[in-house]
Scaffold this motif. Structure first.
Motif, short mmCIF file in Angstrom:
data_model
loop_
_atom_site.label_atom_id
_atom_site.label_comp_id
_atom_site.label_asym_id
_atom_site.label_seq_id
_atom_site.Cartn_x
_atom_site.Cartn_y
_atom_site.Cartn_z
N THR A 138 3.28 9.40 -8.69
CA THR A 138 2.02 9.00 -8.08
C THR A 138 2.21 7.76 -7.20
O THR A 138 3.23 7.08 -7.27
N ASN A 139 1.20 7.45 -6.40
CA ASN A 139 1.24 6.26 -5.55
C ASN A 139 1.43 4.99 -6.38
O ASN A 139 2.17 4.08 -5.99
N TYR A 199 5.12 5.06 2.82
CA TYR A 199 4.68 6.45 2.96
C TYR A 199 5.85 7.36 2.57
O TYR A 199 6.95 7.22 3.10
N SER A 208 0.87 -1.18 0.00
CA SER A 208 0.00 0.00 0.00
C SER A 208 0.90 1.23 0.00
O SER A 208 2.02 1.19 0.52
N VAL A 209 0.44 2.31 -0.60
CA VAL A 209 1.25 3.53 -0.72
C VAL A 209 0.42 4.76 -0.40
O VAL A 209 -0.71 4.90 -0.86
N LYS A 210 1.02 5.66 0.39
CA LYS A 210 0.43 6.97 0.65
C LYS A 210 1.54 8.01 0.51
O LYS A 210 2.71 7.72 0.82
N THR A 211 1.18 9.20 0.07
CA THR A 211 2.18 10.26 -0.11
C THR A 211 1.64 11.60 0.36
O THR A 211 0.42 11.79 0.50
N LYS A 212 2.56 12.53 0.57
CA LYS A 212 2.18 13.92 0.90
C LYS A 212 3.25 14.84 0.32
O LYS A 212 4.45 14.56 0.43
N ASP A 254 3.73 -1.35 3.92
CA ASP A 254 3.02 -0.09 3.80
C ASP A 254 4.07 1.00 3.58
O ASP A 254 4.97 1.17 4.42
N GLY A 292 -5.50 -0.79 -1.40
CA GLY A 292 -5.91 0.61 -1.53
C GLY A 292 -6.23 0.99 -2.97
O GLY A 292 -6.48 0.12 -3.82
N ASP A 293 -6.21 2.29 -3.25
CA ASP A 293 -6.58 2.79 -4.58
C ASP A 293 -5.67 2.27 -5.68
O ASP A 293 -6.11 2.11 -6.82
N THR A 316 7.02 11.45 1.89
CA THR A 316 6.60 12.81 2.19
C THR A 316 7.78 13.78 2.10
O THR A 316 8.93 13.37 1.98
#
Length: 295
Positions: free
Chosen positions: A113-114, A132, A103-107, A130, A259-260, A134
């Protein structure tokens, strides 16, 4: 009395063994977390990012990523000015075998992109984690993969093959360049994903065979690529092929995305298959309902 005493000792021994085992089991279920921070962040920025990640600086494994390391992995594909002179991007990776997949999330990541990170992570051999990424202010994110790879190696104690690191870094660059050309980051990630699938499936040998695959996929996505982009993708495709990642392994890792990004990177063939199966069940239940209604 003696029998009762014996049973009590046995019971207490059992409880003691259970108590001693519980911390081990609990620890095994916890995700191993490692944080990489850009070496050139100020102390205030470091504290802010750790707070953002909900990480205790006194307990977490924290390592630095230097600008030299960013140039080491990206220097073949980006000029020095684009890479810059400061290491800013930071990453957190948590091993998560209980759920599996990536899973990937970014800020504050403006270009990568993820789904691009997920794709490149699979190429590098990263799994069950997982991710992340940022930064304290908007950055392209191309250097973010360096931190992800370094954190994964630290968390698992396993060194990722240098060739995989190199190809994964190239993939991030080529995908972001493709995204800029066609104006769609997720579509670019889908394109690269299809390219990897076709390479693993067809196992092309010559530059012309690689080119034909790239042209066919561009037609499939209804996009036009300039000659420079095609040449760059041929070079990347040949480098990816050298990793000898088989189709089953690639498909397995893509199927475990969470996730997405699972919707973005799922192959069109898989989407079509699930849609067909779903429609089949819908028709079946409808037919059964009509049958009982007529009765």
């Amino acid at each position: 009395m003696k029998r009762w005493k014996k049973l009590s000792i046995t019971f207490l021994s059992f409880i003691l063994a259970l108590v001693l085992l519980l911390p081990i089991s609990a620890f095994a279920d916890q995700a191993e977390t490692v944080v990489t921070l850009g070496k050139d962040l100020s102390q205030e920025q470091r504290n802010a990012i750790l707070n953002e990640m909900n990480v205790d600086a006194n307990q977490a494994q924290i390592i630095d990523v230097t600008n030299q390391e960013e140039h080491q992995y990206l220097g073949k594909y980006l000029d020095k000015q684009t890479i810059g002179s400061r290491a800013i991007s930071s990453a957190k990776i948590s091993l998560n075998k209980s759920q599996g997949g990536i899973s990937v999330k970014t800020k504050n990541i403006t270009v990568v992109t993820n789904s691009m990170y997920a794709n490149a992570a699979i190429t590098a051999g990263i799994k069950d984690a997982d991710l992340y990424v940022t930064a304290p202010f908007p950055v392209s994110g191309t250097a973010g993969l360096t931190g992800i790879i370094k954190a994964f190696e630290q968390a698992t104690g396993q060194k990722i093959d240098d060739n995989k690191k190199d190809v994964a870094s190239e993939e991030i660059v080529r995908t972001s360049q493709l995204a800029k050309e066609i104006g769609d980051g997720n579509k670019a990630a889908q394109f690269i994903n299809r390219l990897k699938e076709e390479i693993a499936k067809e196992q092309p040998k010559t530059a012309d065979e690689y080119k034909n695959i790239i042209i066919n996929i561009s037609n499939e996505f209804n996009i036009n690529l300039n000659n420079q982009t095609i040449d760059q993708l041929i070079s990347y495709a040949q480098n990816f092929a050298s990793l000898n990642i088989d189709l089953d392994t690639l498909t397995d890792q893509l199927s475990k995305l969470r996730g997405d990004i699972s919707n973005v990177l799922q192959s069109k063939e898989a989407q079509g298959l699930f849609a067909t199966i779903g429609q089949w069940f819908e028709d079946l239940f409808s037919a059964i309902g009509d049958f009982f209604s007529s009765k």
